[in-house]
Design a protein around this motif. Structure first.
Motif, short mmCIF file in Angstrom:
data_model
loop_
_atom_site.label_atom_id
_atom_site.label_comp_id
_atom_site.label_asym_id
_atom_site.label_seq_id
_atom_site.Cartn_x
_atom_site.Cartn_y
_atom_site.Cartn_z
N GLU A 220 -0.33 -1.41 8.36
CA GLU A 220 -1.07 -2.40 9.16
C GLU A 220 -2.57 -2.10 9.15
O GLU A 220 -3.38 -2.90 9.63
N CYS A 221 -2.97 -0.92 8.62
CA CYS A 221 -4.41 -0.57 8.55
C CYS A 221 -5.08 -1.42 7.46
O CYS A 221 -4.42 -1.88 6.52
N GLU A 222 -6.41 -1.53 7.56
CA GLU A 222 -7.15 -2.30 6.56
C GLU A 222 -7.21 -1.55 5.23
O GLU A 222 -7.09 -0.31 5.19
N GLU A 223 -7.46 -2.30 4.16
CA GLU A 223 -7.41 -1.78 2.79
C GLU A 223 -8.29 -0.54 2.58
O GLU A 223 -7.84 0.44 1.97
N PRO A 224 -9.56 -0.51 3.07
CA PRO A 224 -10.38 0.69 2.82
C PRO A 224 -9.78 1.97 3.41
O PRO A 224 -9.93 3.05 2.84
N VAL A 225 -9.07 1.86 4.52
CA VAL A 225 -8.40 3.05 5.10
C VAL A 225 -7.19 3.40 4.24
O VAL A 225 -6.97 4.57 3.90
N LEU A 226 -6.43 2.39 3.84
CA LEU A 226 -5.25 2.65 2.99
C LEU A 226 -5.68 3.30 1.67
O LEU A 226 -4.96 4.14 1.12
N ALA A 227 -6.87 2.92 1.19
CA ALA A 227 -7.35 3.44 -0.10
C ALA A 227 -7.56 4.96 -0.06
O ALA A 227 -7.49 5.62 -1.10
N VAL A 228 -7.82 5.53 1.12
CA VAL A 228 -8.04 6.98 1.18
C VAL A 228 -6.79 7.73 1.67
O VAL A 228 -6.81 8.94 1.88
N ALA A 229 -5.68 7.00 1.84
CA ALA A 229 -4.46 7.63 2.38
C ALA A 229 -3.68 8.37 1.30
O ALA A 229 -3.59 7.91 0.16
N ASP A 230 -3.10 9.51 1.68
CA ASP A 230 -2.20 10.24 0.77
C ASP A 230 -0.80 9.69 0.89
O ASP A 230 0.01 9.82 -0.02
N TYR A 231 -0.48 9.12 2.06
CA TYR A 231 0.84 8.53 2.25
C TYR A 231 0.68 7.28 3.12
O TYR A 231 -0.05 7.29 4.11
N ILE A 232 1.38 6.21 2.73
CA ILE A 232 1.36 4.96 3.51
C ILE A 232 2.80 4.60 3.82
O ILE A 232 3.65 4.56 2.91
N GLY A 233 3.11 4.37 5.08
CA GLY A 233 4.49 4.00 5.40
C GLY A 233 4.67 3.68 6.86
O GLY A 233 3.72 3.72 7.66
#
Ligand code: 13P
Ligand code: SF4
Length: 333
Positions: A220-233
């Protein structure tokens, strides 16, 4: 069972006017009520720690829906927000479903009023509608399949590649699924106020101070935050990742309630809540945090507030939830 006066008092004013004996051991009282009434307490990871500690089951939205479907308790006490308790009621029309505070709504759900969405859907007549579970029963009734953050990708991938799809209401989750699957789903313009508040700049600064920390983010986070994530779920995915990872430090970009289970199961690891882009405690969901241990106890004692639903709406909303549960079972989710 509550007497008629207590019922009308609670209906009118909530639990505000009911004074609790401060010496009462609420944990013990809630356990007693569970046994007396054959009640189960289901809690989301964003609930306050005391509620998580007294719950029979803690989970993400999919796990909670599955548990609500399979329980043989007579009363389901839902420590979460309204759409979650409503989903439990849709699946269990004969059971009593209680929500400690009926005002526990959801900004994401509010971002998709069914009447507006119906007009949007009518403009895309050849599209199938996949709707995130964070929505009202009215939205569910307009949908073909419901999904959660833990099964959205699998559900989209289970459909033919040329199937046109509308995804609602979360545009960030929808965009992330588009990216993962290479689809081009039409997105409804909704978002969660908690997950849109994280500051990329502050996360980047935190990463400089904690170079070995893994960034865990909810889709649910915005794309720029997701872009720096090591894991998304999903919340369950984030928790599991923190348990199996060798890393010792984690920056967590989702509602801060999840840190309770993370810290409990990994006492030697460090969890840092991702900072919001201002100085408020905005990564606490104001709706989730309306539930308190006191309200949970009172709602179990007086068996109110209760989720009530129109039967025609319930039946229409049930179909896409059942499709979600069937597809999830097929993939072992
Ligand atoms: P999940 O627990 O399914 O990841 O959902 C998070 C959320 O926003 C619930 O409101
Ligand atoms: Fe809704 Fe966001 Fe709160 Fe979840 S965290 S209940 S999506 S407002």
């Amino acid at each position: 069972m509550a007497d008629i006066n207590t019922h009308s008092l609670v209906a009118e004013k909530g639990f505000l006017d009911i004074e609790l004996d401060p010496t009462l051991d609420l944990f013990a009282e809630i356990e007693k009520l569970k046994k007396e009434k054959n009640a189960i307490v289901l809690a989301h990871y964003y609930q306050e720690p005391d509620i998580q500690d007294v719950a029979d089951y803690i989970g993400d939205s999919l796990g909670l829906a599955q548990k609500a479907q399979s329980t043989d308790a007579d009363i389901i006490v839902f420590a979460g927000v309204h759409f979650m308790a409503e989903t439990a009621k849709i699946l269990n029309p004969k059971k009593k479903v209680l929500l400690p505070d009926l005002n526990a709504g959801c900004s994401l759900s509010d971002s998709a009023p069914p009447a507006l969405f119906k007009a949007f859907k009518d403009k895309h007549p050849d599209h199938l509608v996949i709707t995130y579970i964070n929505c009202s029963a009215g939205m569910k009734a307009l949908s073909d399949i419901i999904c959660t953050s833990s099964n959205a990708q699998k559900i989209v991938e289970s459909l033919p590649t040329d199937q046109k799809i509308i995804f609602a209401p979360d545009k960030n989750l929808g965009a992330w699924i588009n990216k993962q699957t290479g689809r081009n789903m039409v997105l409804w313009n909704g978002a969660c106020m908690v997950h849109e508040i994280f500051s990329l700049e502050k996360i980047t600064r935190l990463k400089v101070r904690h170079p070995n920390a893994k960034v865990l983010a909810h889709p649910e986070c915005e794309e720029p935050v997701l872009a720096v994530a090591d894991y998304i779920g999903s919340t369950t995915g984030i928790l599991k990742y923190s348990q199996i990872s060798d890393a010792k430090e984690f920056i967590v970009a989702t509602e801060a309630g999840i840190l309770h289970q993370m810290q409990k199961s990994n006492p030697e690891k460090t969890f840092i809540p991702a900072p919001p882009n201002n100085s408020c405690a905005c990564n606490d969901c104001p709706y989730m945090k309306l539930n308190t241990l006191e309200k949970l106890y009172l709602c179990m004692k007086y068996e109110t507030p209760e989720i009530d639903m129109d039967e025609e709406l319930r039946l229409a909303a049930k179909k896409p939830i059942e499709r979600m549960l069937e597809i999830s079972a097929k993939y072992g989710l």
